[in-house]
Write an enzyme that holds these catalytic residues in place. Structure first.
Site, short mmCIF file in Angstrom:
data_model
loop_
_atom_site.label_atom_id
_atom_site.label_comp_id
_atom_site.label_asym_id
_atom_site.label_seq_id
_atom_site.Cartn_x
_atom_site.Cartn_y
_atom_site.Cartn_z
N THR A 138 0.81 -0.79 -0.05
CA THR A 138 0.10 0.64 0.03
C THR A 138 0.84 1.30 -0.07
N GLY A 177 2.07 -3.15 8.30
CA GLY A 177 3.13 -2.79 9.44
C GLY A 177 4.52 -3.85 9.77
N GLU A 424 -6.07 -5.82 4.64
CA GLU A 424 -6.70 -7.05 3.37
C GLU A 424 -7.26 -7.20 2.31
C1 3IX Z 1 -2.59 -11.38 17.04
C2 3IX Z 1 -3.38 -9.58 16.67
C3 3IX Z 1 -3.23 -9.52 14.69
C4 3IX Z 1 -5.34 -8.85 14.35
C5 3IX Z 1 -5.26 -9.47 13.03
C6 3IX Z 1 -6.14 -10.75 13.33
C7 3IX Z 1 -6.48 -11.19 12.24
C8 3IX Z 1 -5.57 -11.51 10.87
C9 3IX Z 1 -4.63 -12.43 9.86
C10 3IX Z 1 -3.86 -12.56 9.54
C11 3IX Z 1 -3.61 -11.52 9.08
C12 3IX Z 1 -2.39 -10.84 10.12
C13 3IX Z 1 -1.52 -9.91 10.65
C14 3IX Z 1 -1.69 -8.38 9.71
C15 3IX Z 1 -2.72 -7.44 10.24
C16 3IX Z 1 -3.00 -6.94 9.01
C17 3IX Z 1 -1.98 -6.75 7.70
C18 3IX Z 1 -2.80 -5.87 6.37
C19 3IX Z 1 -1.57 -6.70 5.33
C20 3IX Z 1 -2.61 -5.58 4.21
O1 3IX Z 1 -4.26 -4.50 3.82
S1 3IX Z 1 -1.65 -6.40 2.68
C21 3IX Z 1 -2.35 -5.30 1.66
C22 3IX Z 1 -3.36 -5.80 1.14
N1 3IX Z 1 -4.30 -4.74 0.04
C23 3IX Z 1 -5.30 -5.02 -0.73
O2 3IX Z 1 -6.13 -6.46 -0.13
C24 3IX Z 1 -5.79 -5.05 -1.82
C25 3IX Z 1 -7.36 -4.59 -2.58
N2 3IX Z 1 -6.80 -4.90 -3.98
C26 3IX Z 1 -6.97 -6.08 -5.04
O3 3IX Z 1 -7.10 -7.01 -4.16
C27 3IX Z 1 -7.18 -5.40 -5.82
O4 3IX Z 1 -6.60 -4.12 -6.31
C28 3IX Z 1 -8.64 -5.79 -6.69
C29 3IX Z 1 -9.21 -7.27 -6.14
C30 3IX Z 1 -9.76 -4.87 -6.41
C31 3IX Z 1 -8.43 -5.38 -8.39
O5 3IX Z 1 -7.01 -5.82 -8.85
P1 3IX Z 1 -7.19 -6.12 -10.19
O6 3IX Z 1 -7.16 -3.95 -10.44
O7 3IX Z 1 -5.84 -6.60 -10.35
O8 3IX Z 1 -8.48 -6.23 -10.27
P2 3IX Z 1 -9.26 -6.62 -11.62
O9 3IX Z 1 -10.72 -5.73 -10.97
O10 3IX Z 1 -9.18 -5.49 -12.68
O11 3IX Z 1 -9.54 -8.41 -12.14
C32 3IX Z 1 -8.99 -8.34 -13.01
C33 3IX Z 1 -8.95 -10.01 -13.16
O12 3IX Z 1 -8.36 -10.88 -11.78
C34 3IX Z 1 -9.36 -11.49 -10.99
N3 3IX Z 1 -9.21 -10.77 -9.53
C35 3IX Z 1 -8.18 -9.98 -8.68
N4 3IX Z 1 -7.56 -10.17 -8.12
C36 3IX Z 1 -7.10 -12.39 -7.74
C37 3IX Z 1 -7.27 -12.81 -6.81
N5 3IX Z 1 -6.51 -12.12 -5.74
N6 3IX Z 1 -6.75 -13.94 -6.74
C38 3IX Z 1 -7.07 -14.30 -8.69
N7 3IX Z 1 -7.84 -13.11 -9.34
C39 3IX Z 1 -8.48 -11.91 -8.86
C40 3IX Z 1 -10.70 -10.57 -10.77
O13 3IX Z 1 -11.86 -11.69 -9.98
C41 3IX Z 1 -10.62 -10.42 -12.23
O14 3IX Z 1 -10.99 -11.72 -13.38
P3 3IX Z 1 -11.86 -11.93 -14.52
O15 3IX Z 1 -10.96 -10.50 -15.52
O16 3IX Z 1 -11.94 -13.35 -14.82
O17 3IX Z 1 -12.95 -11.17 -14.10
C1 FAD Z 2 -4.00 -1.30 10.15
C2 FAD Z 2 -4.05 -1.71 8.88
C3 FAD Z 2 -2.94 -2.56 8.50
C4 FAD Z 2 -2.35 -2.56 7.46
N1 FAD Z 2 -1.63 -3.21 7.02
C5 FAD Z 2 -0.82 -2.98 5.69
C6 FAD Z 2 0.50 -4.04 4.98
O1 FAD Z 2 1.14 -4.86 6.10
N2 FAD Z 2 1.38 -4.04 3.99
C7 FAD Z 2 0.21 -2.70 3.15
O2 FAD Z 2 0.91 -3.42 2.16
N3 FAD Z 2 -0.75 -2.56 3.58
C8 FAD Z 2 -1.53 -2.17 4.47
N4 FAD Z 2 -2.82 -2.01 5.40
C9 FAD Z 2 -3.55 -1.08 4.05
C10 FAD Z 2 -4.90 -1.94 3.74
O3 FAD Z 2 -4.35 -2.58 2.65
C11 FAD Z 2 -5.32 -0.64 2.62
O4 FAD Z 2 -5.58 0.43 3.43
C12 FAD Z 2 -6.73 -0.87 2.32
O5 FAD Z 2 -6.06 -2.38 0.72
C13 FAD Z 2 -7.30 -0.52 1.38
O6 FAD Z 2 -7.34 0.92 0.63
P1 FAD Z 2 -7.41 2.47 0.88
O7 FAD Z 2 -6.55 2.40 1.82
O8 FAD Z 2 -6.15 2.90 0.00
O9 FAD Z 2 -8.86 2.71 0.95
P2 FAD Z 2 -9.14 3.39 -0.48
O10 FAD Z 2 -9.68 2.85 -1.09
O11 FAD Z 2 -8.66 4.76 -0.62
O12 FAD Z 2 -10.89 3.39 0.46
C14 FAD Z 2 -11.48 4.31 0.79
C15 FAD Z 2 -13.30 4.21 0.34
O13 FAD Z 2 -12.73 4.41 -1.04
C16 FAD Z 2 -13.86 3.16 -0.95
N5 FAD Z 2 -13.53 2.95 -2.28
C17 FAD Z 2 -12.14 2.34 -3.04
N6 FAD Z 2 -12.71 1.55 -4.27
C18 FAD Z 2 -13.69 1.62 -4.08
C19 FAD Z 2 -14.83 1.28 -5.95
N7 FAD Z 2 -13.91 0.73 -6.63
N8 FAD Z 2 -15.60 1.18 -5.43
C20 FAD Z 2 -16.39 1.73 -4.45
N9 FAD Z 2 -15.92 1.99 -3.65
C21 FAD Z 2 -14.62 2.52 -3.55
C22 FAD Z 2 -14.20 2.04 -0.17
O14 FAD Z 2 -14.98 1.37 -0.09
C23 FAD Z 2 -14.00 3.03 0.82
O15 FAD Z 2 -15.07 3.59 1.19
C24 FAD Z 2 -3.49 -1.54 6.45
C25 FAD Z 2 -4.29 -1.28 6.87
C26 FAD Z 2 -4.65 -0.74 8.47
C27 FAD Z 2 -5.53 0.02 8.24
#
Ligand code: 3IX
Ligand code: FAD
Length: 664
Positions: A138, A177, A424
Site C-alpha cells: 500500500t 505493519g 487485506e
Molecule cells: C494478533 C492480532 C492481529 C489481528 C489480526 C487478526 C487476524 C488477521 C490474520 C492474519 C493477518 C495477520 C496480521 C496482519 C494484519 C493486517 C495485515 C494487513 C496487510 C495488508 O493489508 S496488505 C495489502 C492488502 N491490499 C489489498 O488487499 C488490496 C485490495 N485490492 C486488490 O486486491 C485488487 O486491486 C482488486 C482485487 C481490488 C482489483 O485488482 P485488479 O485491478 O488487478 O483486478 P480487476 O478488478 O481488474 O480484476 C481482474 C481479474 O483478476 C481477478 N482477480 C483479482 N484479484 C484476484 C486474486 N487475488 N486472485 C485471483 N484472481 C483475482 C478478478 O476476479 C478479475 O477476473 P476476471 O478478469 O476473470 O473477471
Molecule cells: C491496520 C492496518 C494495517 C495495514 N497493514 C498493511 C500492510 O501490512 N501492508 C500493506 O501493504 N498495507 C497495509 N494496510 C493497508 C490496507 O491494505 C489498505 O488500507 C486497504 O487495502 C484499503 O485501501 P485504501 O486505504 O487505499 O482505501 P481506499 O481505496 O482509499 O478506500 C476509501 C473508500 O473508498 C471506497 N472505494 C475505493 N475504491 C472503490 C471502488 N472501486 N468502488 C467503490 N468504492 C470504492 C472504499 O470502500 C472506502 O470506503 C493496512 C491498513 C490498516 C488500516
C-alpha cells in the site's frame, strides 16, 4: 446471588457435553489439545501480562511488544514448538506486532512468488529470524487499486540491478505493519520498467536497514505513520512509511516465480494468470475468516457471561432481580452473534479446505478454480469481518455502562479488530469482486456451462427464479432443504436482477458503476448463502457427544432465521417468501432462543478461552465481576493520590475565587 453462584448455576443447566463441544469448536481433539496447552502456556507467563496496556505511552507499549516478541521467540525455540503450536502460541499472546507480518505475509510472499533459488537463499534466514520482513504494498495514494501503485523498479542493464524509486509523495509506501521501526527487509510491490516499458506491478525483496546497527540504508527514508484508533490496541504495531531515492537492488531480488527479467533486460511474462501475484493476500484473507470467528466468540463470551451475572429490575418484595440474559431483547441481540461465531468457525474450516485444494491444483497448473477461490476468500473476508466488527460493538452495548470500561476488554478488542474491515482489501471493494464473479456466472448461464462450486445453485435458475417457498408452519423453518432454497432463491434473484439492470446500459462498466450499491447487496446475499449452507453441511457430519448436535442445530437455524429477519426487505422484494412465512420464521426464532437460553453459558465455555486471553473483568470464568471492577478502578494511576495533580493550579482557584470581584 454472587457472580460465581450465577455462573455455576448456569453451567449446571447445560443440556450437552461441553468437553465434546470444545473439540467440535477446535476442529479436532488434537487441535483442541494444542490450543488448550498453548493458551495456558501464554497465560501462565508474567511477560505476557496485558493488564496495563491502556495506560502505557506509545513508546512503552511498543518496547513491551518487542520484549514479548523476543520472549515468545525464545520460548518457541527452547520448547521446540511445531509450526502449528507456535502460530497458536503467538495468537494467544494477543499483541499485534511485527511477528504477524513477518510470518503471515513476508515469508508466505517469498514462498509463493519466489523461485527455488530465491526460496533457498531467503527462507532459512527468515525462518531463523536473522532477517525480519514485512509486506510493503500500500502507498499513500493507493491501497485498493493495486494496479495504480506508483513506486518504480527500473532495470539497469549496465549494473544488472533494479533502481527502486518513489517518484511522488503519493508513491510513498504507507501502512505496512512492522515497517516503521522493526523490519530489516520487505517484499516491496513496484511497477517494473525495462527498456522504458512499464510491465505493471511486481514484487521485490528489498533490504531496508543495516544488519549491524539497524540504521536505514542510504537511499531509504523510513518511519512510523503515527498513533492509530484506540488506547493500546493496534498501537503496538509500527505501521510505517517508506520512500526510495534511486535505491539499487540486484536483479535476482525480483520475485521471479511468475514472470522474469533476463540479464539482458528482456521481460519474460508469466504463462500463468498474473493474479497469482496476489496469492499472499488470498492466503491471508482465508485466515482472516477463521480469525473472525475467534474475535466474535471472544466478544460473545464476555457479553454472555456478564448477561448471566448482571441483574436488573423484576424484583418483587426484595427478591432477586432478573438476569438480563432473560430479557428477550437481550437474547435477540446476543444469540444471533453466538450463532454467528459458530457459523464463521465452520465456514472458516471449509474455506481452509478450499484454499488447500486450490493451492494443490495451482501446483499442477490447473487454474480452473482460481476465480472461485478469489471470490470466496474476498467475499467471506468482507462479510465476516463486517459482521464481527458490528458484533463486538453490539456486545459492548449488551454489557451496558460497564462495557464502556477499558477493563471490560471490549473497547480494545473493537479497536484492534475494526481495521480488519479495511486491511487485506476494503470490504466494499472486495464484495464488488464477488459481484463481478456473479455477473459473469449469470451471463454464462445461457451458454449451457453448468456453474460449479459455490455457484452450482445458479444452475437451477429455472426453478429458483419461479419457486415459491412451501413453508406452512413455524417448524418448517427447521427443514434444511426449505431454508437453503429460500437463501438460494434470494441470492439468485438479487444477482439476476442486477444482471438485468446492467443490460439496460450500453456501456457495461458504466452500468456497473451505477449499480454498485445493489451489486454489493447481491454479493452479501451470496456469501450469506455460503455460510448457511456450510453450517447445514456440518450438521450432516458425524458429531459426537451428548446433545452436541442438537445445540449446533439450534445455532444453525438461529443464524439462518436471524438473517431472514434482518434482510427481510430482500426476501420479500424478491418474492422469495411471503410476509406470513416471515412471521413464522420469527416465531420459530423466538422458540429457538428459549431452547438456547439454558445452554448459553456452556456454549461460550466451549470456546475454552482463558481469562488471560479474554482480558475482561466482565467475562471472567468465575463471574466475580463487582469486586474485580473495584480492584481495577483502584489500580488506575489517577487513584495513586487522593488529591489529583493540578488541584492547586486549576481546581482550587474556582472554589476560592472572590465572587464579589468576579461580579463587578
Ligand atoms: C494478533 C492480532 C492481529 C489481528 C489480526 C487478526 C487476524 C488477521 C490474520 C492474519 C493477518 C495477520 C496480521 C496482519 C494484519 C493486517 C495485515 C494487513 C496487510 C495488508 O493489508 S496488505 C495489502 C492488502 N491490499 C489489498 O488487499 C488490496 C485490495 N485490492 C486488490 O486486491 C485488487 O486491486 C482488486 C482485487 C481490488 C482489483 O485488482 P485488479 O485491478 O488487478 O483486478 P480487476 O478488478 O481488474 O480484476 C481482474 C481479474 O483478476 C481477478 N482477480 C483479482 N484479484 C484476484 C486474486 N487475488 N486472485 C485471483 N484472481 C483475482 C478478478 O476476479 C478479475 O477476473 P476476471 O478478469 O476473470 O473477471
Ligand atoms: C491496520 C492496518 C494495517 C495495514 N497493514 C498493511 C500492510 O501490512 N501492508 C500493506 O501493504 N498495507 C497495509 N494496510 C493497508 C490496507 O491494505 C489498505 O488500507 C486497504 O487495502 C484499503 O485501501 P485504501 O486505504 O487505499 O482505501 P481506499 O481505496 O482509499 O478506500 C476509501 C473508500 O473508498 C471506497 N472505494 C475505493 N475504491 C472503490 C471502488 N472501486 N468502488 C467503490 N468504492 C470504492 C472504499 O470502500 C472506502 O470506503 C493496512 C491498513 C490498516 C488500516
Amino acid at each position: 446471588m454472587e457472580g460465581d453462584d450465577n455462573l455455576a448455576h448456569e453451567r449446571n443447566k447445560a443440556e450437552f457435553d461441553v468437553n465434546e463441544m470444545k473439540i467440535v469448536w477446535a476442529g479436532s481433539r488434537q487441535a483442541f489439545e494444542v490450543s488448550n496447552r498453548m493458551s495456558r502456556l501464554v497465560a501462565s507467563d508474567p511477560v505476557f501480562d496485558k493488564s496495563n496496556r491502556a495506560v502505557m505511552t506509545r513508546k512503552e507499549l511498543f518496547k513491551n511488544t518487542l520484549r514479548k516478541s523476543a520472549h515468545a521467540w525464545k520460548l518457541i525455540n527452547e520448547l521446540c514448538l511445531s509450526d502449528e503450536e507456535s502460530t497458536i502460541f503467538k495468537y494467544f499472546m494477543d499483541q499485534p506486532g511485527f511477528l504477524d507480518l513477518h510470518w503471515r505475509m513476508f515469508v508466505p510472499a517469498i514462498k509463493g512468488q519466489g523461485t527455488e533459488e530465491q526460496k533457498q537463499k531467503w527462507l532459512p534466514l527468515a525462518n531463523k529470524m536473522q532477517i525480519i520482513g514485512c509486506y510493503a504494498q500500500t502507498e499513500l495514494g493507493h491501497g485498493s487499486n493495486v494496479q495504480g501503485l506508483e513506486t518504480t523498479a527500473t532495470f539497469n542493464p549496465q549494473t544488472d540491478q533494479f533502481i527502486l524509486h518513489s517518484p511522488t509523495q503519493t508513491s510513498s509506501k504507507w501502512w505496512p505493519g512492522g515497517l516503521g521501526k522493526v523490519s530489516t527487509h520487505a517484499v516491496v510491490y513496484a511497477r517494473l520498467i525495462t527498456n522504458g516499458k512499464d510491465h505493471g506491478v511486481h514484487g521485490f525483496i528489498v533490504q531496508l536497514r543495516n544488519l549491524d546497527d539497524h540504521s536505514p540504508l542510504p537511499g531509504i527514508t523510513i518511519g512510523d505513520i503515527g498513533v492509530k484508533f484506540g488506547n493500546g490496541a493496534y498501537n503496538s504495531m509500527d505501521n510505517g512509511f517508506l520512500m526510495f531515492d534511486k535505491f539499487c537492488i540486484p536483479r535476482d531480488q525480483m520475485l521471479m516465480r511468475l514472470s522474469k527479467v533476463t540479464r539482458e533486460g528482456k521481460y519474460v511474462p508469466s504463462d500463468v494468470p498474473r493474479q497469482l501475484m496476489y496469492g499472499t493476500m488470498v492466503s491471508v484473507r482465508q485466515t482472516i475468516v477463521s480469525n473472525a470467528s475467534v474475535a466474535m466468540a471472544r466478544a460473545v463470551c464476555i457479553a454472555t457471561r456478564y448477561s448471566a451475572v448482571r441483574r436488573q429490575f423484576g424484583s418483587q418484595n426484595g427478591g432477586v432481580e432478573t438476569q438480563v440474559i432473560d430479557y428477550k431483547t437481550q437474547q435477540n441481540r446476543l444469540f444471533p452473534l453466538l450463532a454467528s461465531a459458530y457459523a464463521f468457525r465452520f465456514v472458516g474450516e471449509w474455506l481452509k479446505w478450499l484454499y488447500t485444494d486450490v493451492t494443490q491444483r495451482l501446483e499442477a497448473s490447473d487454474f480452473a478454480t482460481l476465480p472461485e477461490a478469489h471470490a470466496c476468500t474476498a467475499g467471506l473476508k468482507s462479510m465476516t469481518t463486517s459482521a464481527t466488527s458490528d458484533g463486538i460493538e453490539e456486545c459492548r452495548k449488551l454489557c451496558g455502562g460497564h462495557g464502556y470500561l477499558w477493563c471490560s476488554g471490549l473497547p480494545e478488542l473493537f479497536a484492534v479488530y475494526v481495521p480488519a474491515c479495511t486491511y487485506e482489501g476494503d470490504n466494499v471493494v472486495l464484495q464488488l469482486q464477488v459481484a463481478r464473479f456473479l455477473m459473469k456466472t449469470v451471463a454464462q448461464l445461457s451458454s449451457g456451462n453448468a456453474p460449479a462450486g459455490t455457484t452450482a445453485y445458479m444452475g437451477r435458475a429455472k426453478h429458483l427464479l419461479q419457486c415459491r417457498s412451501s413453508i406452512q408452519k413455524a417448524e418448517d423453518w427447521l427443514n434444511p432443504a426449505m431454508v437453503l432454497e429460500a437463501f438460494e432463491a434470494r441470492a439468485l434473484r438479487m444477482a439476476v436482477s442486477c444482471a438485468n439492470n446492467l443490460k439496460k446500459f450500453e456501456n457495461q462498466e458504466q452500468g456497473f458503476s451505477e449499480l454498485l450499491a445493489d451489486l454489493v447487496e447481491a454479493g452479501i446475499a451470496h456469501c450469506q448463502l455460503i455460510v448457511v449452507s456450510k453450517f447445514i453441511a456440518k450438521l450432516e457430519r458425524d458429531i459426537k457427544g451428548k446433545g452436541v448436535k442438537n445445540q449446533l442445530k439450534n445455532l444453525c437455524y438461529i443464524y439462518a432465521l436471524h438473517l431472514i429477519h434482518k434482510h427481510l426487505g430482500d426476501f420479500l422484494s424478491t418474492n422469495t417468501i411471503t410476509p406470513e412465512q416471515a412471521s413464522l420464521a420469527n416465531n420459530q426464532l423466538r422458540s429457538l432462543y428459549s431452547q438456547l437460553r439454558p445452554n448459553a453459558v456452556a456454549l461460550v465455555d466451549a470456546f475454552d478461552y482463558t481469562d488471560h486471553y479474554l482480558g475482561s473483568v466482565l467475562g471472567r470464568y468465575d463471574g466475580n465481576v463487582y469486586p474485580k471492577l473495584f480492584e481495577e478502578a483502584l489500580k488506575d494511576p489517577l487513584n495513586d493520590s487522593v488529591v489529583p495533580d493540578g488541584y492547586h493550579e486549576y481546581i482550587r482557584p474556582f472554589i476560592k475565587q472572590d465572587l464579589r470581584s468576579a461580579r463587578l
